[in-house]
Design a protein around this motif. Structure first.
Motif, PDB file in Angstrom:
ATOM      1  N   TYR A  55      -5.177   9.733  -1.799  1.00 27.19           N
ATOM      2  CA  TYR A  55      -3.896   9.365  -2.419  1.00 27.19           C
ATOM      3  C   TYR A  55      -3.337   8.081  -1.815  1.00 27.19           C
ATOM      4  N   TYR A  56      -4.066   7.002  -2.034  1.00 26.05           N
ATOM      5  CA  TYR A  56      -3.678   5.666  -1.599  1.00 26.05           C
ATOM      6  C   TYR A  56      -3.699   4.775  -2.834  1.00 26.05           C
TER       7      TYR A  56
ATOM      8  N   LEU B 297      -0.422   7.396  -8.525  1.00 25.34           N
ATOM      9  CA  LEU B 297      -1.267   8.347  -7.810  1.00 25.34           C
ATOM     10  C   LEU B 297      -1.465   9.533  -8.750  1.00 25.34           C
TER      11      LEU B 297
ATOM     12  N   SER C  92       1.074   5.432  -0.073  1.00 28.00           N
ATOM     13  CA  SER C  92       0.230   6.591   0.233  1.00 28.00           C
ATOM     14  C   SER C  92       1.106   7.795   0.524  1.00 28.00           C
TER      15      SER C  92
ATOM     16  N   ALA D  30      -8.270   5.074   4.766  1.00 27.20           N
ATOM     17  CA  ALA D  30      -7.502   6.181   4.208  1.00 27.20           C
ATOM     18  C   ALA D  30      -8.082   7.517   4.649  1.00 27.20           C
TER      19      ALA D  30
ATOM     20  N   VAL E  50      -9.108  -0.534  -0.002  1.00 30.80           N
ATOM     21  CA  VAL E  50      -8.926   0.817   0.529  1.00 30.80           C
ATOM     22  C   VAL E  50     -10.302   1.416   0.758  1.00 30.80           C
TER      23      VAL E  50
ATOM     24  N   HIS F  62      -7.200  10.294   3.065  1.00 26.93           N
ATOM     25  CA  HIS F  62      -7.237  11.119   1.851  1.00 26.93           C
ATOM     26  C   HIS F  62      -7.199  10.165   0.663  1.00 26.93           C
TER      27      HIS F  62
ATOM     28  N   VAL G 225       0.850  -1.190   0.000  1.00 30.09           N
ATOM     29  CA  VAL G 225       0.000   0.000   0.000  1.00 30.09           C
ATOM     30  C   VAL G 225       0.888   1.244   0.000  1.00 30.09           C
TER      31      VAL G 225
ATOM     32  N   THR H 185       1.890  10.906   2.984  1.00 29.52           N
ATOM     33  CA  THR H 185       1.665  11.007   4.434  1.00 29.52           C
ATOM     34  C   THR H 185       1.297  12.420   4.859  1.00 29.52           C
TER      35      THR H 185
END
Lengths: 917, 243
Positions: free
Chosen positions: B190-191, B202, B89, B186, B119, B188, B87, B91
């Protein structure tokens, strides 16, 4: 001196002096009486000042906050504007016009109302005339006409009243409407100022207001009277008076934690004063001291000569907990709880009698067959200093020299010889024990690891799953067991401990012969195997040696802890400690020690730490050395401090004192057999679970809440003869050979823990609704919840490996409390967090979770149906009522019969659901 | 009078709630339209030799569960060395694109969790399906979110669960001991979960500097810095080693 001279002499100076003296004395008297001997006044005054200062600071902080608060400022501005509006301009003239209208309307209304009253009394009069005429049998026509006329007039006037009132109200509401802006703003202002006015009131309560000035209140003695708390010399109940809060003015008030004593808040006020209302219990029942004394801190704290109960220092105050509570295993009483536990379990009770602790079983092993058990060389070394072989053993060091140790070993071997011979005659060494067989040893080790041995025994040096205090093992560490004993004894011991020792605490794991052989093969690899001891035995058994040994065994009181053959009727050799905490310093013998401060605490600590420390050339001491950790000594010291003369009257003890006694009695048994080595009981214990972190469901079950879960009658039977409940577990519930009293104590403990008065349950299967049982069966089937995917039912086993199985539901009828079944199905995670049992329902919301085609889709009814069905699974044939022939639709779905336990044990079921909730 | 207090109290609650929202809004993610955003592309690779995935012992409900052979998804490595089911993402992103439309779905099919890593946005519903027609249960092992253990009998084709705290949550089925999956909660959008070649992407990332993190259940976590040019593309390669 002549008379004339005498008359001429002036005494003015003497009088002046006398007057001055008198004045000074008077001032001194007042000073002394009001100030010097009233030190508490100063404290109270100072505290009041601080309190007032802080309260005022809060007020000004709040004022400041309001000053900066936009909302408040806006309300103020709006309010002013609204008020201005009502006092000038168009609105003002409108208001004054309304006011004059109001006046007129009020006058009109008052007039009308007066008229109404008038007419009403005229009617009364008319009635009188009419009735009078009727009684006189006269003609009543005119009277009746008059009455009718008046009634008509009354209706008219009533109408007028209503009209004028409506008009007045109309005007009033018009006024209100204009004023409502101001009113609502005022209300809002008041509300925003709420915190401030509350703070101001608080200040007002603290001060005396004189004109624009305020002063702290005049200090006064604050006291709590505890009626009939103490007993006088004639054993009559007398009151105790505590005046501690006269100086400790902030002790029961929040917000003074930062102040020094005597002003500061109680360091754990919520807990201690929350549970013990200070206005009822006072201070000295916990802290000791001289509660009534106010002349000086020394006097009040009892630090004066001949006052027997000076204040406890530090944590020692916990000694008081046990004066009122039977059960001290509770928050913030850890030290006294540990002290009591150590005193009971380390062995103090073997030599010292303490009231209430006199009937506990001996803590040491049975020596009646010791000759069959141990290696003679080992025995001599052990007697000489047990801490060398096992640093954490409870057995103390008596500082014996080599000859003494040999003599004692000799007596023990000789006195137990006959019994040992007889026992050995019936217990041969079986073939098949082989410490050289690696596979067998590995199998033994695996069994020791998996059956549950590690709940009590450490197997590596220093390893201890079950510690008593800081540094004592509850069960022996086996890392060097081969030095001590032999395979023959060990085999028969692990197979049946009670077969060797009638008082064995070690339970039977119901080992098969093969299992026992593997385990012993493994155990005999631990440590260096003992060598031939026949030469030593012969030397020890010499008659002279045995005679000396017997005298030593008697002198040092070995029979206090052990069943020593030939010494069954020996009494305790130590002094009684029932009131040791009240012992005055004068009675404590310090020997020649000048380096030890002369206080009760110092004497006691040093005595336990180094028992022979006060020995002199003339005074011999025999107490052995326990090698306890300092924290453990401290805890025992606190326990000893609690051994006081006098007792706390019943009305000052906790209301559930009897429940506490039940808990204590049960816990003694639970700890004696170290149930907590494997199980978590009341949230404590379960050391063995450290080996099951990967998969906790393979460890012994957690027993917190067991009292609400199982039926007492079932638990009683299970404890006496355990049967496997969870076939996926390798760890084995042992058979302890508990006596009836011990079993009952454990059963009662679990009930008391859940505060259940009546733990017995009878399920009357005939009273179950057949419709519910059927519905439950349907729900449990593969069409719905598929219970049998994991649960067993008697011989019907689920698919897959055992570790995926869940308990046998056929046992529910005998085992489980029906109320608990409902609570469990409703939310398993709440009762046992982390359980593998999933929740099928969510009762936190109203939406139905179960299938909508069973019992009208009602979740609760479905849970009850599952319960009813589960209860029938082990039912004898015919015990369940057959479905009745339904005559109409309504009867086909009757209410389920309530569980008998819900009816007959209404009291306990409410307690149970509380405890579970 | 009482009415008025009641009204005031209600106003106070609304004011307090608004204050709370405005106070916490600085931490909460703000989603909206992103113009001129860039893309982060990359790959998660194994540093070392790929282990042979363990064949799972399907010992129950075989008719439904043992249709195909099952292998452990704990560490799946493609022929190019890319790690699947890692995964990735960002941060430290507080503003960017909106969460994608549509629901997150976790299906139980053939006694497997599909997808292996799901997700779901925090406080959004995760739809949990049971396509098998046998009893399953969803047992989560979470620390920040309250663990749940809910049964999903065959008649319940769909249940829903929400998670309020961002966290990687292990999911197991106690009925079928081999079943195992992960839910990434998540905070947000952007995962990304890496595909069978270890690749991820992404999109619509506002231009700027970010910290990017990879998580893999066996190999742990690793972070890097990345600069995303407006309208352009940044490339990130993670190399994870067996511990």
């Amino acid at each position: 001196m002549s008379k004339a001279d005498e008359e001429k002499k002036s005494y003015a100076s003497v009088f002046l002096l006398a007057v001055a003296l008198l004045l000074v004395t008077s001032v001194w008297i007042v000073w002394d009486d009001q100030i010097s001997r009233r030190p508490w006044k100063k404290y109270q005054y100072e505290f009041s000042q601080t309190q007032i200062e802080r309260a005022k600071a809060e007020v000004s902080a709040e004022e400041e906050r309001l000053g900066a608060d936009e909302e408040y400022q806006k309300v103020l501005a709006d309010l002013e504007a609204a008020r201005d509006k009502t006092t000038s301009g168009a609105t003002a003239s409108q208001l004054s016009e309304l006011a004059s209208k109001e006046n007129k309307a009020r006058v009109a209304f008052d007039d009308a109302e007066f008229n109404l009253r008038l007419v009403k009394s005229q009617i009364e009069e008319a009635w009188y005339e009419l009735e009078h005429a009727q009684l006189a049998h006269a003609d009543t026509t005119s009277q009746r006409a008059h009455l009718d006329e008046l009634n008509a007039k009354k209706a008219e006037v009533e109408e007028e009243v209503a009209e004028t009132l409506a008009r007045l109200n109309q005007i009033l509401s018009e006024q209100d409407e204009i004023r409502s802006v101001v009113d609502s703003l005022e209300k809002k202002k008041e509300e925003l100022e709420g915190a401030k006015s509350r703070l101001e009131q608080k200040v007002d309560g603290m001060v005396i207001q004189v004109g624009p000035f305020d002063f702290p209140k005049i200090p006064k003695i604050e006291q709590v009277v505890l009626n009939e708390f103490d007993r006088n010399a004639y054993n009559q109940p007398v009151a105790r008076v505590d005046r501690c809060t006269s100086c400790h003015a902030g002790i029961n008030k929040d917000g003074f934690e930062d102040l020094p004593n005597p002003y500061k808040t109680h360091p754990d006020r919520r807990l201690y004063l929350g549970k013990h209302a200070a206005e009822k219990v006072g201070c000295t029942p916990c802290h000791q001291g001289q509660g009534a004394a106010v002349n000086s801190a020394e006097q009040a704290h009892g630090h004066v000569k001949y006052w027997l109960d000076p204040m406890y220092e530090g944590d020692n105050v916990q000694a008081s907990c046990i004066g009122c509570h039977a059960d001290v295993r509770m928050d913030a009483a850890e030290k006294i709880a540990l002290g009591e536990k150590l005193f009971e379990q380390v062995g103090c009770i073997g030599c010292h009698l303490v009231e209430g602790y006199g009937d506990l079983p001996k803590i040491g092993p049975y020596l009646g067959r010791i000759s069959a058990k141990v290696d003679a060389d080992w025995l001599v070394d052990w007697v000489k200093n047990p801490h060398e072989y096992r640093p954490r053993t409870k057995m103390p060091n008596f500082y014996f020299d080599g000859d003494e140790a040999e003599a004692i070993a000799g007596y023990l071997l000789s006195a137990s010889a006959d019994e040992s011979e007889a026992w050995l005659g019936e217990h041969d060494l079986p073939s098949g024990i082989d410490s050289g067989n690696a596979a067998l040893v590995a199998e033994g080790e695996r069994l020791v690891d998996s059956l549950g041995c590690r709940g009590c025994h450490g197997l590596a040096p220093g390893e201890s799953p079950a510690l008593l205090g800081e540094g004592k093992d509850i069960a022996p560490n086996l890392s060097n067991i081969a030095e001590k004993t032999n395979a023959r004894w060990a085999y028969h011991w692990v197979k049946d401990p009670r077969g060797y020792s009638p008082v064995a605490r070690m339970p039977s794991l119901r080992l098969s012969d093969q299992e026992a052989k593997a385990i012993v093969s493994y155990l005999m690899t631990l440590g260096e195997a003992a060598t031939d001891d026949s030469a030593t035995r012969a030397r020890l058994l010499e008659a002279d040696n045995v005679v000396i040994g017997e005298a030593l065994v008697r002198k040092y009181g070995c029979a206090g802890c052990h069943n020593v053959p030939g010494m069954e009727s020996e009494s305790r050799i130590g002094v009684e400690l029932s009131v040791f905490g009240s012992k005055p310093l004068e009675e404590l013998f310090f020997g020649n020690r000048t380096d030890i401060p002369h206080t009760w605490e110092d004497w006691t600590f040093n005595k336990i730490n180094e028992p022979r420390i006060y020995e002199t050339e003339r005074i011999e001491q025999v107490m052995p050395h326990f090698a306890l950790a300092e924290s453990d000594i401290d805890a025992i010291l606190t326990f000893l401090a609690s051994r006081q003369e006098g007792y706390v009257p019943k009305e000052y003890r906790p209301s559930d004192y009897d429940n506490e006694v039940t808990l204590v009695e049960g816990r003694r048994v639970i700890e004696r057999y170290n149930c907590v080595g494997c199980h978590v009981v009341s949230g404590r214990g379960g050391a063995i679970l450290a080996h099951y972190e990967e998969n906790p469901t393979l460890g012994p079950p957690i027993l917190t809440g067991e009292g609400a879960k199982v039926q007492a009658n079932w638990l009683y039977g299970f404890l006496q003869r355990p049967v496997p409940l969870r076939p996926w577990l390798e760890v084995r519930m042992p058979t302890f050979g508990l006596s009836d009293e011990e079993t009952a104590a454990i059963v009662n403990y679990f009930a008391a823990e859940e505060k259940i008065d009546n733990p017995y349950v009878h399920v009357d299967l005939a009273s179950l609704s057949p419709e519910y049982v059927e519905a439950g069966e349907l729900l449990a089937s593969d069409d719905y919840f598929s219970c049998w995917t994991c649960h067993q039912q008697g011989d019907r086993k689920p698919e897959g490996p055992k570790e995926g199985w869940a308990p046998d539901l056929a046992m529910a009828y005998e085992r489980l409390n029906p109320n608990w079944i409902v609570d469990w199905i409703k939310d398993p995670q709440a009762l046992m967090p982390g359980s593998r049992m999933p929740s099928f329902y969510d009762f936190t919301d109203d939406s139905p979770d179960g299938p909508d085609d069973v019992l009208g889709g009602s979740d609760l009814e479905q849970v009850k149906a599952l319960r009813d069905y589960i209860l029938t699974l082990h039912a004898p044939t015919g015990a369940v009522a057959q479905p009745a022939v339904a005559t109409d639709a309504e009867e086909s779905a009757p209410e389920p019969a309530e569980m008998p336990s819900e009816e007959t044990a209404a009291a306990d079921s409410s307690a149970a659901s509380e405890a579970q909730g | 009078m009482l009415n008025r207090i009641d009204r005031l109290a209600r106003v106070a609650v609304v004011v307090a709630a608004a204050a709370l929202v405005s106070a916490t809004s600085s931490f909460a993610y703000e989603g909206g339209a992103v113009s001129g955003g860039g893309t982060i592309k990359g790959m998660v690779k194994l540093n070392g030799t790929a282990p042979e995935p363990e064949v799972l012992d399907v010992n129950k409900d075989k008719k439904v569960c043992a249709v195909t052979e099952k292998k452990s998804n704990e560490l799946v490595v493609g022929s190019n060395g890319g790690i699947r089911y890692a995964v990735v993402s960002l941060t430290n992103i507080s503003k960017g694109k909106a969460f994608p439309e549509g629901e997150s779905v976790l299906d139980q099919e053939g006694c497997e969790y599909l997808p292996y890593v799901t997700v779901v946005a925090q406080d959004h519903e995760l739809v949990i399906k049971n396509s098998d027609g046998i009893l399953h249960n969803i047992h989560t092992y979470s620390e920040k979110n309250k663990p749940v253990n809910r049964a999903q009998p065959k008649f319940k084709k769909k249940i829903k669960e929400t998670f309020s705290e961002p966290e990687m949550i292990k999911v197991t089925c106690d009925v079928h001991g081999w079943m195992r999956g992960w839910v990434a909660v998540a905070d947000h959008p952007y995962y990304a979960v890496t595909d069978e070649n270890g690749a991820f992407e992404l999109t619509d990332v506002p231009a700027g500097d970010y910290e990017i993190k990879v998580w893999q259940e066996k190999l742990g976590e690793s972070t890097q810095k990345v600069s995303v040019p407006g309208g352009g593309e940044a490339t990130v390669t993670f190399e994870l080693a067996q511990k």
